[in-house]
Enzyme design. Sequence first.
Site, short mmCIF file in Angstrom:
data_model
loop_
_atom_site.label_atom_id
_atom_site.label_comp_id
_atom_site.label_asym_id
_atom_site.label_seq_id
_atom_site.Cartn_x
_atom_site.Cartn_y
_atom_site.Cartn_z
N CYS A 17 33.10 3.79 27.96
CA CYS A 17 32.65 5.19 27.88
C CYS A 17 32.33 5.56 26.43
CB CYS A 17 33.71 6.13 28.43
SG CYS A 17 33.93 5.97 30.20
N CYS A 69 26.23 1.47 10.26
CA CYS A 69 26.29 1.81 11.68
C CYS A 69 27.53 2.67 11.90
CB CYS A 69 26.28 0.57 12.56
SG CYS A 69 27.77 -0.41 12.42
#
Lengths: 441, 100
Positions: free
Chosen positions: A231, A396
Amino acid sequence: MNDETKIRILQEEIASLKMELKRKEKQLHELRFNKNLKSPCSEDLNTEEIARYSRQMLIPDIGVRGQISLKQSKVLVVGTGGLGCPAALYLAAAGVGEITLIDNDEVDLTNLHRQILHTELDLGIKKVLSAFDTLTSINSNVKIVPVHMHADGTSLQKFLEDNKFTVVIDGTDNVATRYLLNDLCVINDIPLVSGSALQMEGQLTVYNFNKGPCYRCLFPVPPPPETVTSCGDGGVLGVVPGIIGVLEALEAIKIITGISGVLSGRLLIFDGSEATFHNVKLRNKNNNCEVCGIAPIITEPIDYEQFCGAKAHDKVENINILNSDENVDVTDFSHKFKNNQLLLDVRPELEYQMCHLPNSLNIPFSSIQKCKDLNDLETEIMEKCSNEGSCVYVICRRGNDSQRAVCQLKEKFSSLPVKFINIKGGLHAYSKLIDPSFPVY
Amino acid sequence: MSELPITIGFGGGAELLFDNKKNHPVSLPVKDKAWKIGDLIFWIKDNLLKERPDLFIQDDSVRPGILVLVNDTDWELVDTVNYEIQPNDKIVFISTLHGG
């Protein structure tokens, strides 16, 4: 006084006020609900219970008999997250006698959109304790047993031996724990209600019930780890695990009260984007199944992380694949970086849209892998990195994909006089050490 | 023999390998022998798959963790790769979810 001290003092004050509040609430509760008021009509349910559960006892399938079964049942909910919260909520409201919650996590801001037993004030506290408070405030008849532990083979096996659970609810978030729960439920002969959710889709079934298949009958071999999305990476709309978790509670209630039509040997597939439920017929129990077959090989928990090639949680494992001169930490980066240098953000586009550093260029790692949009990058490099010894900083979310990107970029642009440098720890580290106003997600 | 019209579906994230498209109405071309799901898997790989074949196919079948459904029934109940495809069948490849 700094903010941290202020927070600590406030937390202490709130805790002591809560104790006082609880004392008064208990007094009110005792005056309002006389627990000892024995009903003249029922041996097993008191006056308050008959009134409280009357609306569901009026259903012929439940009746007094079903309500007594619920009161005598013990349910184990593994995971108090997006699935476990709504499941436990409805089970507690319905009057299940005892609900044990297992989770080793603490409440995080990113949980609140779907994990509805936890509130803003619960941030940082153990999920099982926050869930305990909410569930108890909804139904104090129910014994809630919060267990803060990681569901591993040895501890869970002992737990299942010591408690005779009527049903287990799988509200976990990873493949290894799903196999573990399956095997233990087969070994201890307990039905397992299994739900899962991601993005806009959910899936639900019941394993090991009434001679139906188990998880291993369906999936004897675990999926390759790179095909499993969490998730935290794929995202999930809060309502979707909400719907699946509530349905998990429904199946548990059906099993406990003996209502037919349990979702065993069938899989319910929910697609929230199209508002469809597909009910599909699954294979039968496999007589050669390694755990539930005629001659089982697995008779006690195995090493599930090794079996799945993945950890028994959904957190990201950090990698370290570059030479030290290809890394820079966020502090050095924030000192060295000049506006005329190139900062490459390799996160997916949606994440970049949520938040990004100024003057950064977004080319997702997935595009770099496919050699997509690399012309744009080359143009930028030619423009900004004309000096000998120029570098491109790569960033990132956590500093893992940026390392992978550096590996690929230095090969793809080996002819250019430019060095690719990974920013260690990514935007998480940047937010923590340089600019706390940058969102952590 | 004529072309074989069927619907191919992807779900649970498997659609990501197919341009994020969940439903694909297709006509399978004429061939000498009956179309079996085993043939279809390779036809999908050659005609629909956009990336990463290893995330769909493994050992001449679908990779572990993908459920194949033929008209809402687990393909294990209809002889898996050997099932002979009928006109207007709906064949769905569902990747199982693990999040919560």
